[in-house]
Enzyme design. Sequence first.
Site, PDB file in Angstrom:
ATOM      1  CG  HIS A 666      -0.117   0.091   2.524  1.00 14.46           C
ATOM      2  ND1 HIS A 666       0.506  -1.010   3.080  1.00 14.46           N
ATOM      3  CD2 HIS A 666       0.157   1.134   3.358  1.00 14.46           C
ATOM      4  CE1 HIS A 666       1.124  -0.660   4.201  1.00 14.46           C
ATOM      5  NE2 HIS A 666       0.929   0.646   4.391  1.00 14.46           N
ATOM      6  CG  ASP A 668       1.982   4.818   4.648  1.00 20.69           C
ATOM      7  OD1 ASP A 668       1.246   3.809   4.656  1.00 20.69           O
ATOM      8  OD2 ASP A 668       3.129   4.845   5.147  1.00 20.69           O
ATOM      9  CG  HIS A 718       5.298   0.691   2.863  1.00 21.76           C
ATOM     10  ND1 HIS A 718       4.817   1.902   2.371  1.00 21.76           N
ATOM     11  CD2 HIS A 718       4.754   0.560   4.107  1.00 21.76           C
ATOM     12  CE1 HIS A 718       4.050   2.472   3.276  1.00 21.76           C
ATOM     13  NE2 HIS A 718       3.982   1.678   4.331  1.00 21.76           N
ATOM     14  NE  ARG A 728       7.299  -4.954  13.336  1.00 21.75           N
ATOM     15  CZ  ARG A 728       7.231  -4.530  12.085  1.00 21.75           C
ATOM     16  NH1 ARG A 728       6.485  -5.203  11.201  1.00 21.75           N
ATOM     17  NH2 ARG A 728       7.889  -3.455  11.695  1.00 21.75           N
TER      18      ARG A 728
END
Length: 737
Positions: A666, A668, A718, A728
């Site tokens: 995608h 941002d 990314h 995480r």
Amino acid sequence: MGDRGVRLGLLMPMLALLSWAASLGVAEETPSRIPADKLLVITVATKENDGFHRFMNSAKYFNYTVKVLGQGQEWRGGDGMNSIGGGQKVRLMKEAMEHYAGQDDLVILFTECFDVIFAGGPEELLKKFQKTNHKIVFAADALLWPDKRLADKYPGVHIGKRYLNSGGFIGYAPYISRLVQQWNLQDNDDDQLFYTKVYIDPLKREALNITLDHRCKIFQALNGATDEVVLKFENGKSRVKNTFYETLPVAINGNGPSKILLNYFGNYVPNSWTQENGCALCDFDASDLSTVDVYPKVTLGVFIEQPTPFQPRFLDLLLTLDYPKEALRLFVHNKEVYHEKDIKAFVDKAKHDISSIKIVGPEENLSQAEARNMGMDFCRQDEKCDYYFSVDADVVLTNPRTLKILIEQNRKIIAPLVTRHGKLWSNFWGALSPDGYYARSEDYVDIVQGNRVGIWNVPYMANVYLIQGKTLRSEMSERNYFVRDKLDPDMSLCRNARDMGVFMYISNRHEFGRLISTANYNTSHLNNDLWQIFENPVDWKEKYINRDYSKIFTENIVEQPCPDVFWFPIFSERACDELVEEMEHYGKWSGGKHHDSRISGGYENVPTDDIHMKQIDLENVWLHFIREFIAPVTLKVFAGYYTKGFALLNFVVKYSPERQRSLRPHHDASTFTINIALNNVGEDFQGGGCKFLRYNCSIESPRKGWSFMHPGRLTHLHEGLPVKNGTRYIAVSFIDP
């Protein structure tokens, strides 16, 4: 004519001759200057306090010869501050003057000592006295006391002060003797009234040749004259100047309620502090702990009276004080249940080094005044306690030598200057208002900002201070020192110390630390310090910003693992842990669903399992963090781009195999994005990372507390790489959307 007629006949020509000589300008011979060794200063002190020692030091500075009457005797002269009295001083003067009555060339200066300082020397004093051409000169006052009914009996004055002040007078010994020999009253009768009645009697005034120092050339009584006097710096000297009469008085008397103003002047006069040389008395009577084999015993009093941010740090700093732990005893009063966990952790560390620890917790339900009385008494009752060091929870002592420095200054009460960062708020007042509250002294700002450096006698200090144990067992032996009328405990302490004549000092000779603001401290969260970026920015930065952050600008430690992807340290370990804890404590993770009522339009194309900063009321803090700490990095790595430091979406993402293990490719919705790793790969999770597809570049070992910064909507497509096990956490902001 007879004998009488003959004498009259001879006298008339003589008078005519004198008149004729005068008309020709024939004057009397100017009297020779009185030598300084013909001046004797007499004062009365049945005890020695800080004011007495200050007076004697100022006399020594100018080489005055001083005789002290009444030493070791019981004071029976009444409470001169609040009532009539002082007759004992006249009686002692009467007895002493029998020895000097026959010395025609001796000049006697009588002055109070507890509230007087000399601003000039004997030569100046005698010169001004001689110019009056009188045998006795009294200080003058604008206020009439103790009997206002006597006003009409005073001779009129064209310019200057009209009324007598008995706090200081100077005259030739035979005349002073004749004056005090008229005393036949009791020790508790009023000395001021006695001298007043002598002066207003025309026959006695003429016989003794008495006048008043109407224009304050010799004496300056400060009570009622605060708007007349200023501090004057000139030619390396400090003087008190009377601006009404343009005079420089020699003896300054802080009579009545003007003692605080005298203490202010005493910080500078006589030449205690000058603009050229700074502080001349800072090392006076100081000690040197490096020469002792056994350190003084200190009781450390710690007071937590309200919810206060950054308490673990405050308590840890106390244990890092550069002072032998075997010489310390610990008294802790904690009023807040909220801080019990902090106290427990502190005691667990301290008990290995400090043998005597007394904890008074919230279950005791003590008031602040009661607790402070108890802590001070903990030292007072122990003959081995040499010092009591009181520290409040809102004090951050960053200088580990603070305790040693204060002890070596060797003052009865002394406090280190601490201020709120970037503000003029401090732990002392330089002056008091008429009702006993804060007033700003002329030098307050200069002291706080370090433009004037020294040891300062002040009327009020709080938060952190050192008191000598022997002072607690003498002048301050009253146990209930923190309770007085309706005053706050700290004001009560200072009021009682002032009334006992114990000077309180503040030192700004070193950087000692700072004050924390407790305003608006909300304890409804799990890790409440996270919200302190506005109230306590320095402490927030120390706790939450990575120690290597400054190296970004000094050592160029920014890495670039992929094209235009910059990697740099930003958060401390503690910041990462607390942010994760706060999100888990809140617990309302979004679940990675497309439909999301938290965002505009209600639909997220590339959803993550996250919690927005806005949901835990951290949005404003986070945006300020971006402006303060991210924006400067942006300017460094994206030269020429000036960020607005604004982001609509700020959130913490949670990746785990069970909920959301990865994120599809995608762009941002940002000009640039920050992505901060909040935990450790290999320890807390395996896998994970970020891949920038256009550059076929992956970062698979993110560092805890380090941030990626990369362009958003156009170039840097990314994806989030899969987490294989564990959980995480990352913090993300889409900046300048």
